[in-house]
Design an enzyme around this catalytic site. Structure first.
Site, PDB file in Angstrom:
ATOM      1  N   ASP A 252      35.980 -23.340  20.732  1.00  0.00           N
ATOM      2  CA  ASP A 252      36.477 -22.836  19.457  1.00  0.00           C
ATOM      3  C   ASP A 252      37.242 -23.987  18.813  1.00  0.00           C
ATOM      4  OD1 ASP A 252      37.119 -21.384  17.230  1.00  0.00           O
ATOM      5  OD2 ASP A 252      37.731 -19.585  18.314  1.00  0.00           O
TER       6      ASP A 252
HETATM    7  C1  BGC Z   1      37.268 -19.148  14.826  1.00  0.00           C
HETATM    8  C2  BGC Z   1      35.787 -19.188  15.109  1.00  0.00           C
HETATM    9  C3  BGC Z   1      35.093 -19.932  14.018  1.00  0.00           C
HETATM   10  C4  BGC Z   1      35.669 -21.331  13.924  1.00  0.00           C
HETATM   11  C5  BGC Z   1      35.024 -22.206  12.880  1.00  0.00           C
HETATM   12  C6  BGC Z   1      37.827 -20.528  14.555  1.00  0.00           C
HETATM   13  O1  BGC Z   1      39.110 -20.456  14.062  1.00  0.00           O
HETATM   14  O2  BGC Z   1      37.951 -18.529  15.879  1.00  0.00           O
HETATM   15  O3  BGC Z   1      35.281 -17.890  15.239  1.00  0.00           O
HETATM   16  O4  BGC Z   1      33.720 -19.949  14.235  1.00  0.00           O
HETATM   17  O5  BGC Z   1      37.036 -21.225  13.622  1.00  0.00           O
HETATM   18  O6  BGC Z   1      35.386 -21.820  11.609  1.00  0.00           O
END
Ligand code: BGC
Length: 716
Positions: A252
């Site tokens: 993540d």
């Molecule tokens: C989120 C993800 C997301 C990623 C990219 C993170 O903060 O938890 O679900 O895909 O950001 O935007």
């Protein structure tokens, strides 16, 4: 038959040979790569890309959120790209999709996403999000699917296969136990092995083993003391060894905290951006970039092996997608066909929770005036919620949908705002007075309320209740909506309430007094039209709750048996396997609305249940009949209960379901097969799934609380 078998074995041989040839190609590419080139591929080089190797014709890997639409273009590192057409299809959110209980729609939904991602030049769409809905307060419940691992497993496979059939990779997230947003960047989740195996992992397992998902995202939180994105047990032992996942583990954004662990414990690409990492946009400072990796004391042979494995996985997925000769379509964007899928999911996902006196469907000819009340009725939602935001080509709000359907009739639509969306806003007397006036002059009143997203991804907490990074403060109707509904009820008894949002909300202040309650979730760009068609009977509702609605937050298992949000360092899931209806049924607590509940304008009779066990398979057959005057679909749900279990088991567990469309008066025979898995539990003593041969009850019904037929079966 022999011909088919030899054809199949021939196809398998060709596939195996192709795989060997591809792996050889990959190995020879890896041999040509420098250390720097390999490192470039395993960490971000902008907020949504990682490096390719131009001299070897290896392209960048391009990712995009998110689960219910392709995210607006932020160019590289959030520079707004003005030259791009990024107003696309806004699909209903994950909870709406799950409420359709229609896996075939999951496939269509995924196909829309994959096709639009392709058109926009992406390789990976960062969805589906499938974390278990453990508490009603989680700010991201709207993105997720259900409290039930079986329902998730069935819905996630279609979604993934739909995306990946377009030559795009899906990315199932967030692995694992990311069930609250509050403290998500620091909290350590503790749970039993049984809860992990029975509740929190099956959706991911189905995504990998059945859906063959190409990529997976590690979660922000820790699990048993180690960050999920480089958690040895979750990623190396379970995902990569046990499930043989051969795709890419993406962190993540900003979830990597340690170079050595990320190298050793299976993180294949480290992603992040200036929002999530202290290094700003200096990607050379990432944990998996040159200097950090150089500073790790590790045997060179071992380091090479680890890096090559990561690069090999990235190339493998590229050869399955953008480098695959057969996957050269361009995709399509914001088409009528895609809107039609958004409409269909909303039409099947909106749930009729209560409907007294056949108040719905409303007959247009019987009314002259309708009052639509509530800021939610006129508010678009696509752009809110955090990383899942979508710039919608258009979004039909409930008010617009009602106006559309009444066009050409002489019914007058009035609108009153009713409340003001503002975090901590109390009841607003002036707005309530306006709403009461509109209600007093109307034949019927529709109040659209519930939760809201924040509007702007930069200020996710801006009035947000359902949003990434935040949990809801409580389960109450915000902004003085209880006062509003009660005030309206004093002047007009013909009131229906439409709820929007991430799920369970406390309706106990007025639920007995209103005629009708509908859960509309965040129903996407066509949501208002779908809702209006249900209100006026052009569509017969068939959605079913994928989560239990407790009466009050204090009755929710995470809050009764377990901990939430934890002591700020650890959160203990002592609610264990008793999540959702597994708790309400076993502990005999009456929910507001049960898991699997959803009404129809027609009625269904269940009859002739037969259950047969032979050759390790249990066959369940029954007849379902539409006994009302309208065509409609019913979701037949099959639950299993063990008569005398060795250890405490839930009162019942969903193990099969089928959505059946029936014309008025029509009946159909349904046949569902339960394999051995349907009767197993995870034994911690034996550290494996086991089944105790013996007597089980097969419960068939219209919801977890509305079991219509029941029969025992001896399973060996
Ligand atoms: C989120 C993800 C997301 C990623 C990219 C993170 O903060 O938890 O679900 O895909 O950001 O935007």
């Amino acid at each position: 038959m022999p011909f088919l078998l030899s054809l199949l074995s021939c196809c398998l041989q060709v596939a195996a040979q192709n795989n060997i040839a591809t792996e050889q190609k990959i190995n020879s590419l890896i041999k040509k790569m420098t250390l720097q080139e390999k490192l470039g591929m395993i960490h971000a080089n902008s907020s949504f890309t990682s490096n390719g190797v131009a001299r070897l014709n290896i392209p960048e890997l391009v990712m995009s959120d998110g689960p219910h639409g392709v995210r607006p273009e932020h160019g590289r590192d959030w520079e707004k790209d003005e030259n791009v057409n990024d107003s696309g299809t806004y699909l209903p959110t994950g909870n709406t999709l799950a409420a359709t209980w229609n896996p075939a729609l999951g496939y269509q939904y995924g196909a829309v996403l994959g096709s639009e991602a392709k058109w926009r030049g992406k390789d990976v769409i960062l969805g589906p999000g499938i974390n278990i809905i453990r508490t009603p307060l989680n700010g991201r419940n709207f993105e997720y699917l259900s409290e039930d691992p079986y329902l998730i497993s069935k819905m996630v496979v279609g979604y993934i296969q739909g995306v990946q059939a377009q030559g795009i990779s899906a990315c199932v997230k967030h692995f694992a136990a990311n069930n609250q947003e509050i403290l998500r960047n620091s909290i350590n989740v503790e749970m039993s092995e049984r809860a992990l195996r029975e509740i929190y992992l099956p959706g991911f397992k189905a995504a990998v083993l059945t859906g063959k998902v190409n990529t997976l995202m590690g979660a922000y939180n820790k699990f048993r003391g180690q960050w999920c994105t480089h958690n040895k047990y979750l990623i190396n032992d379970i995902l990569k060894k046990e499930w043989k996942f051969d795709g890419i583990v993406i962190s993540d954004w900003g979830a990597v905290h340690n170079t050595k662990e990320a190298l050793e414990n299976g993180t294949d690409i480290e992603m992040g951006s200036e929002f999530t990492l202290k290094s700003g946009t200096d990607y050379s400072k990432f944990f998996l970039a040159d200097s950090a990796v150089a500073s790790v004391k590790m045997d060179k042979v071992k380091l090479d092996k680890l890096l090559d494995d990561k690069v090999r996985r990235i190339l493998r997925i590229m050869y399955r997608t953008k480098l695959a000769a057969s996957k050269k379509s361009t995709g399509s964007y914001a088409t009528k066909e895609h809107s039609a899928v958004a409409a269909k999911v909303a039409e099947e996902g909106i749930v009729l929770l209560k409907n007294n006196d056949h108040f719905f469907p409303i007959q247009k000819k019987n009314i002259k005036t309708i009052a639509v009340i509530g800021e939610n009725a006129a508010r678009p939602n696509a752009y809110g919620g955090g990383s899942s935001q979508v710039k919608a080509l258009y979004e039909v709000t409930p008010l617009q949908g009602i106006k559309n359907i009444l066009k050409g009739t002489d019914v007058t639509v009035s609108y009153a705002r009713g409340y003001k969306i503002e975090r901590n806003a109390a009841a607003n007397d002036t707005l309530i007075a306006e709403a009461v006036k509109a209600a007093a002059n109307a034949d019927v009143v529709i109040v659209a309320g519930g939760w809201v997203h924040g509007y702007n991804y930069n200020v996710w907490n801006d009035n947000a209740y359902d949003a990434e990074g935040f949990d809801k403060p409580n389960m109450d109707m915000p902004f003085g909506q209880n006062e509003l509904i009660n005030a309206v009820l004093k002047v007009n008894p013909n009131v229906a309430v439409v709820l929007m949002g991430g799920g369970a909300i406390d309706v106990s202040g007025w639920d007995k007094k209103v005629k009708t309650i509908i859960e509309a979730w965040y129903p996407g760009m066509e949501g208002g039209n779908a809702l209006a068609k249900i209100i006026f009977g052009e569509i017969n509702p068939s959605g079913k709750l994928p989560v239990t609605f407790p009466k009050h937050l204090s009755e929710s298992p995470a809050h009764v048996l377990g901990e939430y949000p934890g002591d700020s360092v650890n959160v203990k899931y002592s609610d264990d396997i008793f999540v959702g209806y597994r708790y309400f049924d076993t502990y005999k607590v009456q929910p507001q609305f049960a898991f699997g509940h959803g009404l129809s304008y027609t009625s269904f009779e269940y009859k002739n249940l037969q259950v047969n066990y032979a050759n390790k398979a249990t066959t369940v057959t029954l007849i379902i009949k539409n006994t009302g005057g309208t065509a409609g679909a019913e979701v037949v749900q099959v639950y299993v209960n063990e008569k005398s279990p060795e250890i405490k088991r839930p009162e019942k567990e969903l193990k099969a379901f089928a959505k059946v469309m029936l014309k008025a008066g029509e009946e159909k025979q349904i046949k569902l097969t339960l394999d051995e898995n349907a009767f197993q539990y995870f034994s911690e003593a034996k550290n494996k799934w086991v089944m105790k041969p013996g007597r089980f009850n097969i419960l068939v019904g219209s919801s977890s609380a509305d079991i219509r037929l029941e029969k025992g079966v001896d399973v060996k």
